[in-house]
Design a protein around this motif. Structure first.
Motif, short mmCIF file in Angstrom:
data_model
loop_
_atom_site.label_atom_id
_atom_site.label_comp_id
_atom_site.label_asym_id
_atom_site.label_seq_id
_atom_site.Cartn_x
_atom_site.Cartn_y
_atom_site.Cartn_z
N VAL A 23 32.31 36.51 -39.17
CA VAL A 23 32.18 36.67 -37.44
C VAL A 23 31.38 38.58 -38.92
CG1 VAL A 23 31.46 38.28 -36.03
CG2 VAL A 23 32.65 36.66 -35.75
N LEU A 24 31.46 39.38 -39.31
CA LEU A 24 30.63 40.19 -40.09
C LEU A 24 29.92 39.85 -40.97
CD1 LEU A 24 32.88 42.94 -40.60
CD2 LEU A 24 31.08 42.96 -38.36
N MET A 25 30.21 38.76 -41.86
CA MET A 25 29.35 37.85 -42.85
C MET A 25 27.77 36.81 -42.11
SD MET A 25 30.44 35.85 -45.19
CE MET A 25 31.73 36.64 -46.35
N SER A 26 28.10 36.41 -40.88
CA SER A 26 27.25 35.95 -39.91
C SER A 26 26.61 36.93 -40.15
CB SER A 26 27.54 35.13 -39.01
OG SER A 26 27.59 35.84 -38.33
N GLY A 27 26.82 37.67 -39.05
CA GLY A 27 25.52 38.48 -38.31
C GLY A 27 24.43 37.89 -37.50
N PRO A 28 23.33 38.70 -36.78
CA PRO A 28 23.07 38.40 -35.88
C PRO A 28 21.19 37.42 -36.45
CG PRO A 28 21.79 40.32 -36.48
CD PRO A 28 23.02 40.13 -36.84
N ASP A 29 21.07 36.09 -35.37
CA ASP A 29 19.77 35.15 -36.04
C ASP A 29 18.81 35.65 -36.37
OD1 ASP A 29 19.83 35.96 -33.73
OD2 ASP A 29 19.11 33.26 -33.02
N PHE A 36 10.25 37.51 -43.42
CA PHE A 36 11.68 37.53 -43.85
C PHE A 36 12.37 38.86 -43.66
CE2 PHE A 36 13.19 39.76 -47.53
CZ PHE A 36 14.14 38.84 -48.22
N ASP A 37 13.76 38.77 -42.81
CA ASP A 37 13.95 40.02 -43.00
C ASP A 37 15.31 39.97 -43.64
OD1 ASP A 37 15.70 41.44 -41.04
OD2 ASP A 37 16.95 39.90 -40.07
N GLU A 38 15.30 41.44 -43.93
CA GLU A 38 15.42 42.25 -45.09
C GLU A 38 17.06 42.44 -44.54
OE1 GLU A 38 13.68 45.48 -46.42
OE2 GLU A 38 11.78 45.16 -47.35
N HIS A 39 17.45 42.47 -43.22
CA HIS A 39 19.34 42.55 -42.65
C HIS A 39 19.33 41.32 -43.61
CE1 HIS A 39 18.08 46.09 -40.13
NE2 HIS A 39 16.93 44.82 -40.16
N ILE A 40 19.42 40.59 -44.17
CA ILE A 40 20.38 39.02 -44.60
C ILE A 40 20.90 39.96 -46.21
CG2 ILE A 40 18.43 38.12 -46.10
CD1 ILE A 40 19.64 35.67 -45.18
N PHE A 41 20.53 40.97 -46.56
CA PHE A 41 20.91 41.51 -47.54
C PHE A 41 22.18 43.01 -47.66
CE2 PHE A 41 18.09 39.05 -49.50
CZ PHE A 41 18.10 38.38 -49.92
N SER A 42 22.14 42.77 -46.11
CA SER A 42 22.74 44.25 -45.81
C SER A 42 24.30 45.20 -46.29
CB SER A 42 22.61 44.61 -44.29
OG SER A 42 23.23 43.76 -44.09
N PHE A 43 25.09 45.83 -47.02
CA PHE A 43 26.34 46.07 -47.01
C PHE A 43 26.34 45.65 -46.53
CE2 PHE A 43 30.10 48.94 -46.78
CZ PHE A 43 30.17 48.77 -48.47
N ARG A 44 27.06 45.04 -45.08
CA ARG A 44 28.26 44.74 -44.36
C ARG A 44 28.08 43.24 -45.12
NH1 ARG A 44 26.43 43.40 -38.09
NH2 ARG A 44 25.34 42.05 -39.24
N ARG A 45 27.06 42.19 -45.23
CA ARG A 45 27.11 40.87 -45.44
C ARG A 45 27.76 40.33 -46.74
NH1 ARG A 45 21.56 38.36 -42.01
NH2 ARG A 45 23.05 38.05 -40.19
N ILE A 46 26.92 41.49 -47.35
CA ILE A 46 26.95 41.54 -48.83
C ILE A 46 28.05 41.32 -49.92
CG2 ILE A 46 25.74 41.57 -51.91
CD1 ILE A 46 24.20 39.66 -49.49
N THR A 47 28.66 42.88 -49.49
CA THR A 47 29.64 43.58 -49.69
C THR A 47 31.41 43.33 -49.03
OG1 THR A 47 27.89 44.79 -51.04
CG2 THR A 47 30.73 45.73 -50.98
N LEU A 48 31.07 44.54 -47.88
CA LEU A 48 32.17 44.29 -46.53
C LEU A 48 32.83 43.05 -46.58
CD1 LEU A 48 33.67 46.56 -45.37
CD2 LEU A 48 32.24 46.17 -43.63
N ALA A 49 32.13 42.84 -46.03
CA ALA A 49 32.72 40.99 -45.34
C ALA A 49 33.58 40.05 -46.84
CB ALA A 49 31.96 40.44 -44.76
#
Length: 78
Positions: A23-29, A36-49
Motif C-alpha cells: 500500500v505504501l508503494m502504490s500511493g495516491p493516484d 508529471f507528478d514528482e511524488h512518484i519518486f518519493s523516498f516512501r515509494r522508492i526506498t522504504l516500501a
C-alpha cells in the motif's frame, strides 16, 4: 499441525506488514494525468516500501526454515 501457534502469529504479522508495504508503494493516484507528478519518486515509494518487502520476505523464509525446539519429554524418549 504444521506450525505451532507462535509461528502462525508471526506469519499473520508478516502478511499484514507485506500488505502495508505494498500500500505504501502504490500511493495516491495522479489528479492530472497530463502533468508529471514528482511524488512518484518519493523516498516512501522508492526506498522504504521495497526495504520492508525484502526484509519481510527474508524473515518469512527464516520463520519457515526454523526448527522447533524439542521438548524435554521428547528428548527423554530418545
Amino acid at each position: 499441525m504444521l506450525f505451532d501457534r507462535k509461528k502462525y502469529l508471526w506469519l499473520t504479522f508478516a502478511l499484514l506488514l507485506l500488505t502495508l508495504a505494498y500500500v505504501l508503494m502504490s500511493g495516491p493516484d495522479s489528479h492530472q494525468p497530463d502533468k508529471f507528478d514528482e511524488h512518484i519518486f518519493s523516498f516512501r515509494r522508492i526506498t522504504l516500501a521495497p526495504l520492508i518487502i525484502i526484509g519481510t520476505y527474508l524473515s518469512l523464509i527464516l520463520l519457515i526454515l526454523k526448527q522447533p525446539k524439542k521438548r524435554c519429554s521428547e528428548e527423554k524418549r530418545k
